[in-house]
Design a protein around this motif. Structure first.
Motif, mmCIF file in Angstrom:
data_model
loop_
_atom_site.group_PDB
_atom_site.id
_atom_site.type_symbol
_atom_site.label_atom_id
_atom_site.label_comp_id
_atom_site.label_asym_id
_atom_site.label_seq_id
_atom_site.Cartn_x
_atom_site.Cartn_y
_atom_site.Cartn_z
ATOM 1 N N ARG A 132 0.762 -1.234 0.144
ATOM 2 C CA ARG A 132 -0.176 0.058 0.025
ATOM 3 C C ARG A 132 0.912 1.259 0.052
ATOM 4 N N GLY A 133 0.341 2.118 -0.571
ATOM 5 C CA GLY A 133 1.223 3.527 -0.806
ATOM 6 C C GLY A 133 2.268 3.691 -1.733
ATOM 7 N N THR A 134 2.107 2.680 -2.665
ATOM 8 C CA THR A 134 3.453 2.604 -3.669
ATOM 9 C C THR A 134 2.937 3.513 -5.054
ATOM 10 N N PRO A 135 3.743 4.418 -5.221
ATOM 11 C CA PRO A 135 3.459 5.255 -6.484
ATOM 12 C C PRO A 135 3.149 4.428 -7.526
ATOM 13 N N PRO A 136 2.029 5.086 -8.320
ATOM 14 C CA PRO A 136 1.676 4.413 -9.565
ATOM 15 C C PRO A 136 2.686 3.938 -10.636
ATOM 16 N N ALA A 137 3.672 4.891 -10.581
ATOM 17 C CA ALA A 137 4.926 4.741 -11.379
ATOM 18 C C ALA A 137 5.874 3.537 -11.175
ATOM 19 N N MET A 138 5.796 2.910 -9.843
ATOM 20 C CA MET A 138 6.693 1.915 -9.166
ATOM 21 C C MET A 138 5.825 0.707 -8.995
ATOM 22 N N ALA A 181 4.437 -1.489 -11.290
ATOM 23 C CA ALA A 181 4.876 -2.392 -12.111
ATOM 24 C C ALA A 181 6.116 -2.931 -11.902
ATOM 25 N N PRO A 182 7.202 -2.336 -11.422
ATOM 26 C CA PRO A 182 8.639 -2.921 -11.293
ATOM 27 C C PRO A 182 8.443 -3.500 -9.837
ATOM 28 N N ILE A 183 7.832 -2.909 -8.788
ATOM 29 C CA ILE A 183 7.578 -3.703 -7.596
ATOM 30 C C ILE A 183 6.709 -4.902 -7.812
ATOM 31 N N PHE A 184 5.661 -5.071 -8.544
ATOM 32 C CA PHE A 184 4.927 -6.422 -8.888
ATOM 33 C C PHE A 184 6.122 -7.371 -9.560
ATOM 34 N N PHE A 185 6.869 -6.767 -10.234
ATOM 35 C CA PHE A 185 7.921 -8.004 -11.120
ATOM 36 C C PHE A 185 8.627 -8.387 -10.095
ATOM 37 N N ILE A 186 9.165 -7.547 -8.968
ATOM 38 C CA ILE A 186 10.174 -7.821 -8.130
ATOM 39 C C ILE A 186 9.741 -8.737 -7.173
#
Length: 218
Positions: free
Chosen positions: A200-206, A208-213
């Motif tokens: 929660r609170g992850t910026p929209p731009a981040m 996709a990378p966070i999901f992949f990681i």
């Protein structure tokens, strides 16, 4: 001189000695007879192909069967000898149980889920442990080097492990990965599970990378 300085001084002197020995005595050149990569070459002992799939019996299969046999045999042996008053073997087994159940299973899962998946986790743990322990025992599996006994050439002794073959860790990892996803989706549903991969609170731009990681880190 402090202990740290003494250690570094000793290592430095050791390296200087190695360099000096190399310079003084030199080398006869490239050693063509020493080929360590041959230890990992899987020469078929019994060739078997089914539908284009190579199912040949080699030393990797032998070590795999040994690890499986020891895992199953140890579990059956221990289960038949459980006592109210633990002996040394049972004490060691209970320590291993505490490690696999409390530290590994319950340390990463909810109690209900840990109880469900503990047999799988324990089996995987002991299989990998036996595979690694067998790897410390020299066995006559080096068919690239022969030893002569009464005029008969036998494979030389060598060290190997089932987990040294990339396919074994890969299959185990993929199995755990798939089961992890299935259990997560079963518990939270597809939508809830996917959302849970992004904090929660992850910026929209981040996102996709966070999901992949998050996916590959599992």
């Amino acid at each position: 001189m402090t202990t740290k300085q003494k250690v570094f001084a000793g290592l430095g002197a050791y390296l200087v000695l190695l360099v000096a020995v190399g310079i003084i005595f030199g080398s006869d050149g490239k050693n063509e007879s020493f080929q360590p990569q041959e230890e990992f070459r899987l020469t078929p002992w019994i060739e078997l192909k089914v539908g284009g799939i190579d199912l040949s019996f080699n030393k990797a299969v032998l070590y795999l069967l040994l690890a499986c046999g020891l895992t199953c045999g140890a579990m059956v042996y221990i289960a038949r000898r459980m006592q109210d008053k633990p002996n040394r073997v049972q004490t060691a087994v209970e320590a291993a149980y505490d490690l696999t159940y409390n530290n590994i299973a319950r340390g990463n899962m909810e109690p209900k889920v840990a109880a469900k998946w503990f047999p799988f986790v324990a089996t995987l743990f002991f299989f990998i442990w036996f595979s690694n322990m067998i790897g410390y025992i020299p066995l006559p599996v080096n068919d690239h080097e022969k030893i002569d006994i009464f005029g008969i050439g036998f494979p030389a002794f060598a060290l190997y492990a089932a987990t040294a073959n990339l396919s074994i860790p890969l299959v185990l990892s993929l199995t755990v990965f798939v089961l992890y996803q299935v259990e997560g989706i079963r518990a939270k549903g597809i939508s809830g599970y996917v959302k849970g991969l992004i904090p929660r609170g992850t910026p929209p731009a981040m996102r996709a990378p966070i999901f992949f990681i998050e996916v590959i880190s599992q």
